[in-house]
Design a protein around this motif. Structure first.
Motif, PDB file in Angstrom:
ATOM      1  N   ILE A 152       0.839  -1.203   0.000  1.00 13.08           N
ATOM      2  CA  ILE A 152       0.000   0.000   0.000  1.00 13.08           C
ATOM      3  C   ILE A 152       0.867   1.243   0.000  1.00 13.08           C
ATOM      4  O   ILE A 152       1.922   1.285   0.647  1.00 13.08           O
ATOM      5  CB  ILE A 152      -0.943   0.023   1.230  1.00 13.08           C
ATOM      6  CG1 ILE A 152      -1.904   1.223   1.176  1.00 13.08           C
ATOM      7  CG2 ILE A 152      -0.158   0.031   2.526  1.00 13.08           C
ATOM      8  CD1 ILE A 152      -2.984   1.194   2.254  1.00 13.08           C
ATOM      9  N   LEU A 153       0.447   2.246  -0.784  1.00 13.56           N
ATOM     10  CA  LEU A 153       0.918   3.621  -0.626  1.00 13.56           C
ATOM     11  C   LEU A 153      -0.218   4.348   0.082  1.00 13.56           C
ATOM     12  O   LEU A 153      -1.290   4.556  -0.497  1.00 13.56           O
ATOM     13  CB  LEU A 153       1.205   4.272  -1.987  1.00 13.56           C
ATOM     14  CG  LEU A 153       1.561   5.764  -1.939  1.00 13.56           C
ATOM     15  CD1 LEU A 153       2.902   5.970  -1.240  1.00 13.56           C
ATOM     16  CD2 LEU A 153       1.600   6.362  -3.336  1.00 13.56           C
ATOM     17  N   ARG A 154      -0.017   4.689   1.342  1.00 10.96           N
ATOM     18  CA  ARG A 154      -1.113   5.202   2.150  1.00 10.96           C
ATOM     19  C   ARG A 154      -1.595   6.556   1.652  1.00 10.96           C
ATOM     20  O   ARG A 154      -0.808   7.393   1.203  1.00 10.96           O
ATOM     21  CB  ARG A 154      -0.696   5.324   3.621  1.00 10.96           C
ATOM     22  CG  ARG A 154      -0.388   4.013   4.309  1.00 10.96           C
ATOM     23  CD  ARG A 154      -0.375   4.194   5.815  1.00 10.96           C
ATOM     24  NE  ARG A 154       0.474   5.283   6.228  1.00 10.96           N
ATOM     25  CZ  ARG A 154       1.752   5.161   6.577  1.00 10.96           C
ATOM     26  NH1 ARG A 154       2.336   3.981   6.530  1.00 10.96           N
ATOM     27  NH2 ARG A 154       2.451   6.205   6.978  1.00 10.96           N
ATOM     28  N   ALA A 155      -2.887   6.771   1.749  1.00 12.85           N
ATOM     29  CA  ALA A 155      -3.444   8.103   1.505  1.00 12.85           C
ATOM     30  C   ALA A 155      -2.891   9.061   2.540  1.00 12.85           C
ATOM     31  O   ALA A 155      -2.723   8.719   3.713  1.00 12.85           O
ATOM     32  CB  ALA A 155      -4.969   8.056   1.599  1.00 12.85           C
ATOM     33  N   GLY A 163       2.464  20.240   0.666  1.00 13.36           N
ATOM     34  CA  GLY A 163       1.188  20.664   0.111  1.00 13.36           C
ATOM     35  C   GLY A 163       0.487  19.642  -0.754  1.00 13.36           C
ATOM     36  O   GLY A 163      -0.617  19.908  -1.228  1.00 13.36           O
ATOM     37  N   HIS A 164       1.104  18.475  -0.979  1.00 11.89           N
ATOM     38  CA  HIS A 164       0.531  17.537  -1.934  1.00 11.89           C
ATOM     39  C   HIS A 164       0.550  16.109  -1.400  1.00 11.89           C
ATOM     40  O   HIS A 164       1.405  15.299  -1.768  1.00 11.89           O
ATOM     41  CB  HIS A 164       1.279  17.609  -3.274  1.00 11.89           C
ATOM     42  CG  HIS A 164       1.164  18.955  -3.920  1.00 11.89           C
ATOM     43  ND1 HIS A 164       2.093  19.951  -3.710  1.00 11.89           N
ATOM     44  CD2 HIS A 164       0.216  19.477  -4.737  1.00 11.89           C
ATOM     45  CE1 HIS A 164       1.726  21.030  -4.384  1.00 11.89           C
ATOM     46  NE2 HIS A 164       0.600  20.779  -5.004  1.00 11.89           N
ATOM     47  N   PRO A 165      -0.411  15.778  -0.531  1.00 10.27           N
ATOM     48  CA  PRO A 165      -0.484  14.414  -0.018  1.00 10.27           C
ATOM     49  C   PRO A 165      -1.042  13.455  -1.070  1.00 10.27           C
ATOM     50  O   PRO A 165      -1.717  13.851  -2.012  1.00 10.27           O
ATOM     51  CB  PRO A 165      -1.454  14.539   1.163  1.00 10.27           C
ATOM     52  CG  PRO A 165      -2.318  15.712   0.802  1.00 10.27           C
ATOM     53  CD  PRO A 165      -1.425  16.658   0.056  1.00 10.27           C
ATOM     54  N   SER A 166      -0.736  12.181  -0.881  1.00  9.71           N
ATOM     55  CA  SER A 166      -1.239  11.142  -1.780  1.00  9.71           C
ATOM     56  C   SER A 166      -2.765  11.172  -1.792  1.00  9.71           C
ATOM     57  O   SER A 166      -3.399  11.241  -0.732  1.00  9.71           O
ATOM     58  CB  SER A 166      -0.737   9.781  -1.312  1.00  9.71           C
ATOM     59  OG  SER A 166      -1.241   8.742  -2.105  1.00  9.71           O
ATOM     60  N   PRO A 167      -3.392  11.110  -2.969  1.00  4.98           N
ATOM     61  CA  PRO A 167      -4.845  11.319  -3.059  1.00  4.98           C
ATOM     62  C   PRO A 167      -5.697  10.129  -2.659  1.00  4.98           C
ATOM     63  O   PRO A 167      -6.893  10.277  -2.451  1.00  4.98           O
ATOM     64  CB  PRO A 167      -5.054  11.636  -4.544  1.00  4.98           C
ATOM     65  CG  PRO A 167      -3.944  10.929  -5.239  1.00  4.98           C
ATOM     66  CD  PRO A 167      -2.767  11.029  -4.301  1.00  4.98           C
ATOM     67  N   ALA A 168      -5.121   8.942  -2.584  1.00  3.32           N
ATOM     68  CA  ALA A 168      -5.912   7.751  -2.279  1.00  3.32           C
ATOM     69  C   ALA A 168      -5.013   6.695  -1.673  1.00  3.32           C
ATOM     70  O   ALA A 168      -3.782   6.739  -1.822  1.00  3.32           O
ATOM     71  CB  ALA A 168      -6.570   7.202  -3.552  1.00  3.32           C
ATOM     72  N   ALA A 169      -5.610   5.760  -0.969  1.00  2.33           N
ATOM     73  CA  ALA A 169      -4.881   4.581  -0.522  1.00  2.33           C
ATOM     74  C   ALA A 169      -4.725   3.670  -1.735  1.00  2.33           C
ATOM     75  O   ALA A 169      -5.692   3.050  -2.192  1.00  2.33           O
ATOM     76  CB  ALA A 169      -5.645   3.875   0.587  1.00  2.33           C
ATOM     77  N   ALA A 170      -3.518   3.630  -2.296  1.00  5.60           N
ATOM     78  CA  ALA A 170      -3.260   2.841  -3.503  1.00  5.60           C
ATOM     79  C   ALA A 170      -2.757   1.465  -3.078  1.00  5.60           C
ATOM     80  O   ALA A 170      -1.675   1.338  -2.497  1.00  5.60           O
ATOM     81  CB  ALA A 170      -2.231   3.539  -4.385  1.00  5.60           C
ATOM     82  N   ILE A 171      -3.541   0.435  -3.345  1.00  2.00           N
ATOM     83  CA  ILE A 171      -3.286  -0.896  -2.804  1.00  2.00           C
ATOM     84  C   ILE A 171      -2.976  -1.869  -3.935  1.00  2.00           C
ATOM     85  O   ILE A 171      -3.762  -2.031  -4.875  1.00  2.00           O
ATOM     86  CB  ILE A 171      -4.508  -1.401  -2.010  1.00  2.00           C
ATOM     87  CG1 ILE A 171      -4.770  -0.464  -0.825  1.00  2.00           C
ATOM     88  CG2 ILE A 171      -4.279  -2.826  -1.523  1.00  2.00           C
ATOM     89  CD1 ILE A 171      -6.060  -0.763  -0.090  1.00  2.00           C
ATOM     90  N   LYS A 172      -1.835  -2.504  -3.825  1.00  2.72           N
ATOM     91  CA  LYS A 172      -1.438  -3.533  -4.793  1.00  2.72           C
ATOM     92  C   LYS A 172      -1.961  -4.894  -4.348  1.00  2.72           C
ATOM     93  O   LYS A 172      -1.751  -5.309  -3.209  1.00  2.72           O
ATOM     94  CB  LYS A 172       0.097  -3.591  -4.893  1.00  2.72           C
ATOM     95  CG  LYS A 172       0.620  -4.826  -5.601  1.00  2.72           C
ATOM     96  CD  LYS A 172       2.126  -4.959  -5.417  1.00  2.72           C
ATOM     97  CE  LYS A 172       2.630  -6.347  -5.776  1.00  2.72           C
ATOM     98  NZ  LYS A 172       4.069  -6.506  -5.501  1.00  2.72           N
ATOM     99  N   LEU A 173      -2.649  -5.585  -5.263  1.00  2.00           N
ATOM    100  CA  LEU A 173      -2.979  -7.000  -5.086  1.00  2.00           C
ATOM    101  C   LEU A 173      -2.228  -7.797  -6.142  1.00  2.00           C
ATOM    102  O   LEU A 173      -2.136  -7.371  -7.295  1.00  2.00           O
ATOM    103  CB  LEU A 173      -4.489  -7.245  -5.240  1.00  2.00           C
ATOM    104  CG  LEU A 173      -5.380  -6.826  -4.077  1.00  2.00           C
ATOM    105  CD1 LEU A 173      -6.824  -7.201  -4.386  1.00  2.00           C
ATOM    106  CD2 LEU A 173      -4.946  -7.491  -2.770  1.00  2.00           C
ATOM    107  N   THR A 174      -1.705  -8.930  -5.750  1.00  2.00           N
ATOM    108  CA  THR A 174      -0.970  -9.751  -6.704  1.00  2.00           C
ATOM    109  C   THR A 174      -1.924 -10.655  -7.480  1.00  2.00           C
ATOM    110  O   THR A 174      -3.012 -11.004  -7.007  1.00  2.00           O
ATOM    111  CB  THR A 174       0.066 -10.624  -5.985  1.00  2.00           C
ATOM    112  OG1 THR A 174      -0.592 -11.421  -5.001  1.00  2.00           O
ATOM    113  CG2 THR A 174       1.105  -9.746  -5.302  1.00  2.00           C
ATOM    114  N   ARG A 175      -1.493 -11.041  -8.660  1.00  2.00           N
ATOM    115  CA  ARG A 175      -2.338 -11.865  -9.536  1.00  2.00           C
ATOM    116  C   ARG A 175      -2.747 -13.167  -8.858  1.00  2.00           C
ATOM    117  O   ARG A 175      -3.897 -13.588  -8.936  1.00  2.00           O
ATOM    118  CB  ARG A 175      -1.598 -12.168 -10.844  1.00  2.00           C
ATOM    119  CG  ARG A 175      -1.441 -10.976 -11.767  1.00  2.00           C
ATOM    120  CD  ARG A 175      -0.743 -11.372 -13.067  1.00  2.00           C
ATOM    121  NE  ARG A 175      -0.571 -10.209 -13.935  1.00  2.00           N
ATOM    122  CZ  ARG A 175       0.465  -9.389 -13.885  1.00  2.00           C
ATOM    123  NH1 ARG A 175       1.449  -9.595 -13.009  1.00  2.00           N
ATOM    124  NH2 ARG A 175       0.544  -8.352 -14.707  1.00  2.00           N
TER     125      ARG A 175
END
Length: 420
Positions: A152-155, A163-175
């Motif tokens: 995860i790249l946390r929101a 001034g520019h935080p990550s806009p969403a919790a970007a979550i990787k799922l593996t195949r």
């Protein structure tokens, strides 16, 4: 160097990096328009607006640098600003590439529909915990990638400046885990633990309790607290379902499952699997998780664990019940003075509770849009255990699970944040 040559060269360099920055503004070059279109409107707007803001800030920095040059400022100051602009450019490019790859992972209509369902599940997972604590849950963007483990790249993480935080919790799922996706709830657990302050509080609580046994044991488990918190969050939302998925991801040779890596925040694999089994035993008694423990102990006998891993295994196994109680039953400020189990009751996702839900719902368990939106995590927990419980029919169970997740994505026209 003659001042004229230096100024002309600096002018050309500033123009180069300004053009490079301006090219970043075309977000349809970062990810394909059809991939952006696969996101829900609210998620697409949020991500694009935030990324556009990052590029706009960098563009303004380039313009300010050009004005410095045009106004005859000292070339050394301009040169300093130019090198800073270049560093900023590379940081922003990395951020855009990350989100571009995440959005572009929606490469086919089938995968787009499935990932929309995972977006909804991740959002529900965070909302179910956070709204009960008076915390607004962030948006979630789930993407598919290779490898064994999720990430995860946390929101809210700062992308490149304050001034520019990550806009969403970007979550990787593996195949390989799309058909057993409980790692999603581990990753949302990282976001929850960050927003509530649970990580540091759990670390301190584990240290205090385990110091009674040994300062070395306390120090090790204190360092593992962030990953333990995420595992416990997944357990509280999905019961025993994460145990089978976790054992597949962290398995390996006996040497590998007892390997302690310096600086690794994860418990070494044997201890991590046994903690997840202990969570189930402490809350549910005996069950299919016991098979996992039995087989792991036969394949990787604790007596064969080398050196420090052997000592930590013996001490950790003796302390597991206490560790589970600290994680799930001890009141925490992170949960407004309550225990985690008062916010997320693990009994709601026990095998008995999930079996009762499935029996009462019957065929509507998979077809009802009402149930999809009001019981998504419990239905996920039930469906994710079917392949492990009935491996002879794993293919059929996988088909039903993925179809249900896709239907959930189709239902989701706007974010639904509720205290389920």
């Amino acid at each position: 160097m003659p001042d004229g040559a230096d100024r002309r060269q600096t002018d050309a360099e500033v123009a180069h990096w300004r053009m490079a920055v301006e090219a970043l503004a075309d977000l349809d070059a970062v990810a394909a328009p059809e991939a952006w279109a696969a996101l829900e409107d609210y998620l697409r707007r949020s991500v694009r607006d935030r990324l556009s803001g990052v590029v706009a800030a960098l563009t303004a920095e380039g313009l300010a640098l050009q004005r410095m040059l045009d106004d005859g400022h000292d070339l050394r100051a301009v040169r300093h600003g130019l090198l800073r602009l270049r560093r900023r450019y590379l940081q922003v490019e990395t951020v855009l590439d990350f989100y571009g790859d995440a959005v572009n992972s929606r490469t086919s209509p089938q995968l787009r529909g499935l990932l929309r369902g995972f977006d909804a599940l991740a959002g529900d997972s965070m909302a179910t915990t956070l709204t009960r604590l008076g915390i607004d849950p962030p948006l979630a963007l789930v993407y598919q990638d290779r490898g064994l483990g999720a990430a995860i790249l946390r929101a809210g993480i700062r992308l490149w400046d304050d001034g520019h935080p990550s806009p969403a919790a970007a979550i990787k799922l593996t195949r390989h885990n799309l058909s057993h996706p409980t790692a999603l709830l581990h990753e949302t657990g990282h976001q929850v633990a960050h927003l509530t302050g649970w990580n540091s509080e759990l670390a301190a609580a584990l240290s205090e309790r385990l110091t009674r046994r040994s300062t070395e044991l306390a120090g090790v488990w204190e360092g593992w607290a962030p990953e333990i918190a995420a595992d416990v969050h997944a357990f509280a939302q999905a019961g025993w379902a994460p145990v089978a998925a976790l054992s597949n991801v962290v398995d390996g040779s006996t040497r590998a499952v007892y390997r302690i890596r310096a600086g690794d925040p994860h418990p070494f694999p044997f201890m991590r699997v046994m903690l997840n089994v202990a969570l189930c035993r402490r809350w549910y008694g005996t069950g299919p998780w016991d098979d996992v423990a039995t087989v792991w102990e036969q394949r990787h006998p604790p007596g064969s664990a080398p050196g420090d891993a052997g000592a930590l295994t013996r001490a950790g196994m003796a302390a597991l019940d206490e560790i589970v109680d600290v994680c799930t039953r001890q009141p925490m400020a992170a949960f407004r003075g309550r225990a985690l189990s008062a916010v997320l009751d693990p009994r709601q996702v026990s095998p008995a509770a999930l079996g009762s839900l499935a029996r009462q719902a019957g065929a509507s368990l998979l077809s009802s849009s009402y149930l999809r939106r009001h019981e998504p995590l419990r239905i996920l927990a039930h469906l994710a255990t079917r392949a492990a419980a009935e491996p002879a029919h794993a293919g059929d169970h996988r088909t039903r699970l993925l179809a249900w997740i896709t239907d959930l994505g189709a239902d989701t026209a706007a974010p639904v944040h509720r205290a389920a």
